[in-house]
Design a protein around this motif. Structure first.
Motif, mmCIF file in Angstrom:
data_model
loop_
_atom_site.group_PDB
_atom_site.id
_atom_site.type_symbol
_atom_site.label_atom_id
_atom_site.label_comp_id
_atom_site.label_asym_id
_atom_site.label_seq_id
_atom_site.Cartn_x
_atom_site.Cartn_y
_atom_site.Cartn_z
ATOM 1 N N UNK A 1 0.788 -1.231 0.000
ATOM 2 C CA UNK A 1 0.000 0.000 0.000
ATOM 3 C C UNK A 1 0.821 1.283 0.000
ATOM 4 N N UNK A 2 2.111 1.201 0.336
ATOM 5 C CA UNK A 2 2.950 2.404 0.378
ATOM 6 C C UNK A 2 3.577 2.756 -0.968
ATOM 7 N N UNK A 3 3.453 1.857 -1.953
ATOM 8 C CA UNK A 3 4.097 2.079 -3.247
ATOM 9 C C UNK A 3 3.231 2.976 -4.118
ATOM 10 N N UNK A 4 3.830 4.047 -4.640
ATOM 11 C CA UNK A 4 3.114 4.996 -5.497
ATOM 12 C C UNK A 4 3.603 4.960 -6.949
ATOM 13 N N UNK A 5 4.900 4.657 -7.131
ATOM 14 C CA UNK A 5 5.467 4.593 -8.475
ATOM 15 C C UNK A 5 6.322 3.336 -8.616
ATOM 16 N N UNK A 6 6.385 2.811 -9.843
ATOM 17 C CA UNK A 6 7.267 1.696 -10.159
ATOM 18 C C UNK A 6 8.374 2.205 -11.072
ATOM 19 N N UNK A 7 9.601 1.880 -10.744
ATOM 20 C CA UNK A 7 10.759 2.270 -11.544
ATOM 21 C C UNK A 7 11.248 1.034 -12.290
ATOM 22 N N UNK A 8 11.030 1.024 -13.589
ATOM 23 C CA UNK A 8 11.285 -0.149 -14.425
ATOM 24 C C UNK A 8 12.769 -0.289 -14.752
ATOM 25 N N UNK A 9 13.390 -1.355 -14.254
ATOM 26 C CA UNK A 9 14.792 -1.623 -14.521
ATOM 27 C C UNK A 9 14.994 -2.486 -15.763
ATOM 28 N N UNK A 10 13.968 -3.224 -16.159
ATOM 29 C CA UNK A 10 14.123 -4.146 -17.293
ATOM 30 C C UNK A 10 14.395 -3.397 -18.599
ATOM 31 N N UNK A 11 13.992 -2.126 -18.670
ATOM 32 C CA UNK A 11 14.213 -1.332 -19.880
ATOM 33 C C UNK A 11 15.551 -0.611 -19.866
ATOM 34 N N UNK A 12 16.366 -0.856 -18.838
ATOM 35 C CA UNK A 12 17.657 -0.170 -18.727
ATOM 36 C C UNK A 12 18.675 -0.682 -19.744
ATOM 37 N N UNK A 13 18.421 -1.854 -20.314
ATOM 38 C CA UNK A 13 19.310 -2.387 -21.342
ATOM 39 C C UNK A 13 20.579 -3.030 -20.832
ATOM 40 N N UNK A 14 20.580 -3.500 -19.589
ATOM 41 C CA UNK A 14 21.766 -4.148 -19.038
ATOM 42 C C UNK A 14 21.956 -5.519 -19.694
ATOM 43 N N UNK A 15 23.154 -5.848 -20.170
ATOM 44 C CA UNK A 15 23.408 -7.198 -20.709
ATOM 45 C C UNK A 15 23.150 -8.239 -19.625
ATOM 46 N N UNK A 16 22.458 -9.312 -19.978
ATOM 47 C CA UNK A 16 22.097 -10.315 -18.972
ATOM 48 C C UNK A 16 23.324 -10.906 -18.296
ATOM 49 N N UNK A 17 24.320 -11.294 -19.092
ATOM 50 C CA UNK A 17 25.525 -11.921 -18.555
ATOM 51 C C UNK A 17 26.740 -11.386 -19.306
ATOM 52 N N UNK A 18 27.756 -10.985 -18.564
ATOM 53 C CA UNK A 18 28.983 -10.461 -19.148
ATOM 54 C C UNK A 18 30.168 -11.195 -18.543
ATOM 55 N N UNK A 19 31.107 -11.601 -19.401
ATOM 56 C CA UNK A 19 32.297 -12.318 -18.945
ATOM 57 C C UNK A 19 33.481 -11.363 -18.897
ATOM 58 N N UNK A 20 34.189 -11.376 -17.756
ATOM 59 C CA UNK A 20 35.348 -10.509 -17.568
ATOM 60 C C UNK A 20 36.582 -11.374 -17.292
ATOM 61 N N UNK A 21 37.675 -11.120 -18.001
ATOM 62 C CA UNK A 21 38.915 -11.839 -17.742
ATOM 63 C C UNK A 21 39.018 -13.141 -18.503
ATOM 64 N N UNK B 1 15.676 -16.029 -15.005
ATOM 65 C CA UNK B 1 16.086 -17.399 -14.687
ATOM 66 C C UNK B 1 16.304 -18.187 -15.977
ATOM 67 N N UNK B 2 15.443 -17.956 -16.974
ATOM 68 C CA UNK B 2 15.587 -18.648 -18.257
ATOM 69 C C UNK B 2 16.908 -18.295 -18.924
ATOM 70 N N UNK B 3 17.283 -17.022 -18.909
ATOM 71 C CA UNK B 3 18.548 -16.599 -19.513
ATOM 72 C C UNK B 3 19.732 -17.187 -18.762
ATOM 73 N N UNK B 4 19.660 -17.200 -17.446
ATOM 74 C CA UNK B 4 20.744 -17.750 -16.643
ATOM 75 C C UNK B 4 20.942 -19.230 -16.949
ATOM 76 N N UNK B 5 19.844 -19.975 -17.016
ATOM 77 C CA UNK B 5 19.930 -21.402 -17.297
ATOM 78 C C UNK B 5 20.451 -21.665 -18.704
ATOM 79 N N UNK B 6 20.035 -20.839 -19.656
ATOM 80 C CA UNK B 6 20.467 -21.021 -21.036
ATOM 81 C C UNK B 6 21.958 -20.740 -21.200
ATOM 82 N N UNK B 7 22.456 -19.700 -20.540
ATOM 83 C CA UNK B 7 23.841 -19.271 -20.730
ATOM 84 C C UNK B 7 24.824 -20.038 -19.836
ATOM 85 N N UNK B 8 24.402 -20.363 -18.623
ATOM 86 C CA UNK B 8 25.323 -20.981 -17.673
ATOM 87 C C UNK B 8 24.866 -22.348 -17.177
#
Length: 261
Positions: A37-57, A74-81
């Motif tokens: 009941x305290x939530x007034x706005x939703x801030x959508x992170x899914x549209x931020x365009x972050x790559x699901x998985x990135x490999x470093x090193x 979860x589907x992307x994680x299972x597919x990639x890793x």
């Protein structure tokens, strides 16, 4: 569940958009699961365009780390890793339909802080580190083992968001052992234990049966396991009583230690 107090959805959203009454939106499977009941706005992170998985090193030779965006499903994680058994096992611990797999996010599962959250189990067991970003853009890193502090509680501060999970590549290829138990075949996890062999010995991660994750170092005796986790830390709900969860934990711990020793 409808969040009938929400009047606006900001998409895409970033740290500077937050104000009191806001909630960060990933997949929404946890956010919409109960009244807020305290939530007034939703801030959508899914549209931020972050790559699901990135490999470093140098991943191929066990160096570097793997960055998993909080918005990775979860589907992307299972597919990639999913070629790594421990990742596949934790993904399937959801016991959810493909619809949930394609919406629920890794970060959302961590932030919901449910004892049975399998992404919590995975992140802690593999020695992960979480990148958090405050509303003013300030960054801080927290060990995954310290992120969840209790049932439904985390170290997140007002307006802070979980940006990504960083797993050391070497941990993914380490020897692991996995045990999970519930009251019935398709029930919520009542105990989920993961053992991992590293340079210091065996790290045993206890989740689902306890209010927060515990990481224990072995080899101690079974009595040390009992002493390390206070009786009051075992979860008591319709998915299992504390005494039974404690029994499962000790039983699975013994199996894992025997398997990895």
């Amino acid at each position: 569940m409808d969040l009938n107090t929400v009047t606006e959805v900001i998409s895409p959203a970033g740290p500077g958009a937050w104000r009191p009454g806001d909630a960060w939106l990933g997949g929404g499977t946890a956010l919409f699961g109960e009244p807020r009941p305290d939530v007034r706005r939703l801030l959508d992170l899914t549209a931020a365009g972050w790559p699901a998985i990135t490999f470093h090193g140098d991943i191929e030779h066990g160096g570097g780390d793997i960055e998993i965006a909080a918005t990775c499903t979860v589907a992307e994680l299972n597919e990639r890793l999913g070629k790594h058994a421990i990742v596949r096992q934790c993904c399937h611990a959801f016991l959810a339909s493909f619809k949930i797999w394609n919406v629920a996010t890794v970060g959302g599962n961590l932030c919901a802080a449910l004892p049975a959250g399998p992404m919590i189990s995975l992140s802690v067991a593999l020695g992960g580190t979480l990148l958090l970003i405050g509303p003013d853009g300030t960054e801080r890193r927290v060990p995954a083992a310290e992120f969840v502090t209790g049932e439904g509680t985390t170290v997140l501060r007002d307006g802070e968001l979980l940006r990504s999970i960083h797993l050391p590549a070497a941990a993914l290829t380490a020897r692991t052992a996995y045990r999970r138990g519930s009251l019935h075949r398709h029930g919520r996890s009542a105990a989920l234990l993961i053992g991992r062999v590293d340079a210091e010995g065996i790290a045993l991660t206890v989740t689902a049966s306890t209010r927060r994750p515990y990481v224990l170092r072995f080899p101690p005796g079974s009595e040390d396991l009992v002493a390390a986790i206070p009786a009051g830390e075992y979860v008591d709900d319709v998915h299992g009583r504390p005494v039974w969860r404690q029994h499962l934990t000790r039983h699975y711990a013994a199996q894992i230690l025997a398997e990895l020793s």
